[in-house]
Design a protein around this motif. Structure first.
Motif, PDB file in Angstrom:
ATOM      1  N   ALA A  48       0.718  -1.216  -0.102  1.00  0.00           N
ATOM      2  CA  ALA A  48       0.056   0.081  -0.009  1.00  0.00           C
ATOM      3  C   ALA A  48       1.083   1.130  -0.050  1.00  0.00           C
ATOM      4  N   GLY A  49       0.474   2.257  -0.707  1.00  0.00           N
ATOM      5  CA  GLY A  49       1.249   3.471  -0.651  1.00  0.00           C
ATOM      6  C   GLY A  49       2.154   3.680  -1.888  1.00  0.00           C
ATOM      7  N   THR A  50       2.275   2.447  -2.814  1.00  0.00           N
ATOM      8  CA  THR A  50       3.109   2.501  -4.067  1.00  0.00           C
ATOM      9  C   THR A  50       2.504   3.477  -5.076  1.00  0.00           C
ATOM     10  N   ILE A  51       3.356   4.253  -5.697  1.00  0.00           N
ATOM     11  CA  ILE A  51       3.184   5.163  -6.621  1.00  0.00           C
ATOM     12  C   ILE A  51       3.554   4.933  -8.096  1.00  0.00           C
ATOM     13  N   GLU A  52       2.840   4.822  -9.081  1.00  0.00           N
ATOM     14  CA  GLU A  52       3.342   4.877 -10.494  1.00  0.00           C
ATOM     15  C   GLU A  52       3.695   6.321 -11.065  1.00  0.00           C
ATOM     16  N   THR A  53       4.908   6.303 -11.200  1.00  0.00           N
ATOM     17  CA  THR A  53       5.210   7.695 -11.458  1.00  0.00           C
ATOM     18  C   THR A  53       5.422   7.818 -13.063  1.00  0.00           C
TER      19      THR A  53
ATOM     20  N   MET B 207      10.172   3.960   6.988  1.00  0.00           N
ATOM     21  CA  MET B 207      10.525   5.386   7.467  1.00  0.00           C
ATOM     22  C   MET B 207      11.897   5.360   8.019  1.00  0.00           C
ATOM     23  N   ASP B 208      12.467   6.842   7.880  1.00  0.00           N
ATOM     24  CA  ASP B 208      13.482   6.962   8.478  1.00  0.00           C
ATOM     25  C   ASP B 208      13.406   7.504   9.996  1.00  0.00           C
ATOM     26  N   LYS B 209      14.298   7.744  10.854  1.00  0.00           N
ATOM     27  CA  LYS B 209      14.399   8.143  12.141  1.00  0.00           C
ATOM     28  C   LYS B 209      13.609   9.085  12.473  1.00  0.00           C
ATOM     29  N   THR B 210      13.123  10.169  11.322  1.00  0.00           N
ATOM     30  CA  THR B 210      12.341  11.335  11.698  1.00  0.00           C
ATOM     31  C   THR B 210      10.981  11.087  11.105  1.00  0.00           C
ATOM     32  N   GLY B 211      10.750   9.871  10.861  1.00  0.00           N
ATOM     33  CA  GLY B 211       9.594   9.563  10.393  1.00  0.00           C
ATOM     34  C   GLY B 211       8.913  10.073   8.849  1.00  0.00           C
ATOM     35  N   CYS B 212      10.013  10.262   8.245  1.00  0.00           N
ATOM     36  CA  CYS B 212       9.898  10.351   6.746  1.00  0.00           C
ATOM     37  C   CYS B 212       9.865   9.099   5.790  1.00  0.00           C
ATOM     38  N   GLN B 213       8.792   9.056   5.001  1.00  0.00           N
ATOM     39  CA  GLN B 213       8.790   8.170   4.406  1.00  0.00           C
ATOM     40  C   GLN B 213       9.733   7.721   3.170  1.00  0.00           C
ATOM     41  N   GLN B 214      10.218   6.639   2.965  1.00  0.00           N
ATOM     42  CA  GLN B 214      11.332   6.427   2.212  1.00  0.00           C
ATOM     43  C   GLN B 214      10.613   5.586   0.743  1.00  0.00           C
ATOM     44  N   TYR B 215      11.159   5.480  -0.093  1.00  0.00           N
ATOM     45  CA  TYR B 215      10.818   4.841  -1.256  1.00  0.00           C
ATOM     46  C   TYR B 215      12.041   4.375  -2.310  1.00  0.00           C
ATOM     47  N   GLN B 216      11.647   3.130  -2.767  1.00  0.00           N
ATOM     48  CA  GLN B 216      12.726   2.717  -3.721  1.00  0.00           C
ATOM     49  C   GLN B 216      11.909   2.392  -5.027  1.00  0.00           C
ATOM     50  N   THR B 217      12.940   2.987  -6.220  1.00  0.00           N
ATOM     51  CA  THR B 217      12.292   2.669  -7.491  1.00  0.00           C
ATOM     52  C   THR B 217      12.101   1.057  -7.825  1.00  0.00           C
ATOM     53  N   LYS B 218      10.882   0.733  -8.345  1.00  0.00           N
ATOM     54  CA  LYS B 218      11.020  -0.864  -9.134  1.00  0.00           C
ATOM     55  C   LYS B 218      10.347  -0.771 -10.413  1.00  0.00           C
ATOM     56  N   ILE B 219      11.004  -1.620 -11.298  1.00  0.00           N
ATOM     57  CA  ILE B 219      10.174  -1.757 -12.556  1.00  0.00           C
ATOM     58  C   ILE B 219      10.071  -3.326 -12.735  1.00  0.00           C
ATOM     59  N   PRO B 220       9.059  -3.563 -12.910  1.00  0.00           N
ATOM     60  CA  PRO B 220       8.633  -5.347 -12.851  1.00  0.00           C
ATOM     61  C   PRO B 220       9.518  -5.834 -14.123  1.00  0.00           C
ATOM     62  N   GLY B 221      10.180  -6.807 -13.888  1.00  0.00           N
ATOM     63  CA  GLY B 221      10.901  -7.620 -14.735  1.00  0.00           C
ATOM     64  C   GLY B 221      12.233  -6.873 -15.147  1.00  0.00           C
ATOM     65  N   ALA B 222      12.740  -5.839 -14.477  1.00  0.00           N
ATOM     66  CA  ALA B 222      13.876  -5.193 -14.733  1.00  0.00           C
ATOM     67  C   ALA B 222      14.525  -5.164 -13.521  1.00  0.00           C
ATOM     68  N   LYS B 223      16.011  -4.896 -13.330  1.00  0.00           N
ATOM     69  CA  LYS B 223      16.627  -4.583 -12.168  1.00  0.00           C
ATOM     70  C   LYS B 223      16.984  -3.104 -12.142  1.00  0.00           C
TER      71      LYS B 223
ATOM     72  N   VAL C 179       6.788   2.165 -14.333  1.00  0.00           N
ATOM     73  CA  VAL C 179       8.021   2.679 -12.959  1.00  0.00           C
ATOM     74  C   VAL C 179       7.259   3.011 -11.813  1.00  0.00           C
ATOM     75  N   PHE C 180       7.519   2.205 -10.809  1.00  0.00           N
ATOM     76  CA  PHE C 180       6.748   2.243  -9.538  1.00  0.00           C
ATOM     77  C   PHE C 180       7.580   2.738  -8.539  1.00  0.00           C
ATOM     78  N   GLN C 181       7.160   3.674  -7.477  1.00  0.00           N
ATOM     79  CA  GLN C 181       7.847   4.231  -6.262  1.00  0.00           C
ATOM     80  C   GLN C 181       7.506   3.618  -5.034  1.00  0.00           C
ATOM     81  N   VAL C 182       8.040   2.500  -4.630  1.00  0.00           N
ATOM     82  CA  VAL C 182       7.563   1.644  -3.693  1.00  0.00           C
ATOM     83  C   VAL C 182       8.038   1.904  -2.332  1.00  0.00           C
ATOM     84  N   PRO C 183       7.006   2.187  -1.196  1.00  0.00           N
ATOM     85  CA  PRO C 183       7.386   2.470   0.002  1.00  0.00           C
ATOM     86  C   PRO C 183       8.404   1.386   0.687  1.00  0.00           C
ATOM     87  N   ALA C 184       9.523   2.025   1.377  1.00  0.00           N
ATOM     88  CA  ALA C 184      10.410   1.082   1.758  1.00  0.00           C
ATOM     89  C   ALA C 184      10.920   1.499   3.322  1.00  0.00           C
TER      90      ALA C 184
END
Length: 91
Positions: free
Chosen positions: A33-38, A49-65, A42-47
């Protein structure tokens, strides 16, 4: 000798073609939940929170590294790797 070189090339050419990553999967896997298609596929997937409570994301592309880089969301909705540009609580 000329024919030997051609035969060798014909044997290795298909091996190169198979490693090109195409075709990619048509549909994205079930992202959290919270994944964003940019952009298309190409998707920005929630990864987490950092120590201050900021949401972190990682880029994911199905079938690609993809690179394993942490990104943050900016006020305008785009993504940045610079934590100082993020729309998050200061900390």
């Amino acid at each position: 000798m000329k024919y030997f070189t051609i035969v060798i090339l014909l044997l290795f050419l298909p091996a190169c073609a198979e490693g090109n990553g195409f075709p990619r999967m048509a549909a994205a896997p079930q992202w959290p939940a919270g994944t964003i298609e940019t952009s298309a596929g190409v998707f920005q997937v929630p990864a987490g929170m950092d120590k201050t409570g900021c949401q972190q994301y990682q880029t994911k592309i199905p079938g690609a590294k993809t690179t394993q880089v942490i990104k943050y969301r900016k006020k305008d909705g785009s993504f940045t790797m610079n934590r100082a540009e993020a729309d998050c609580p200061s900390g």
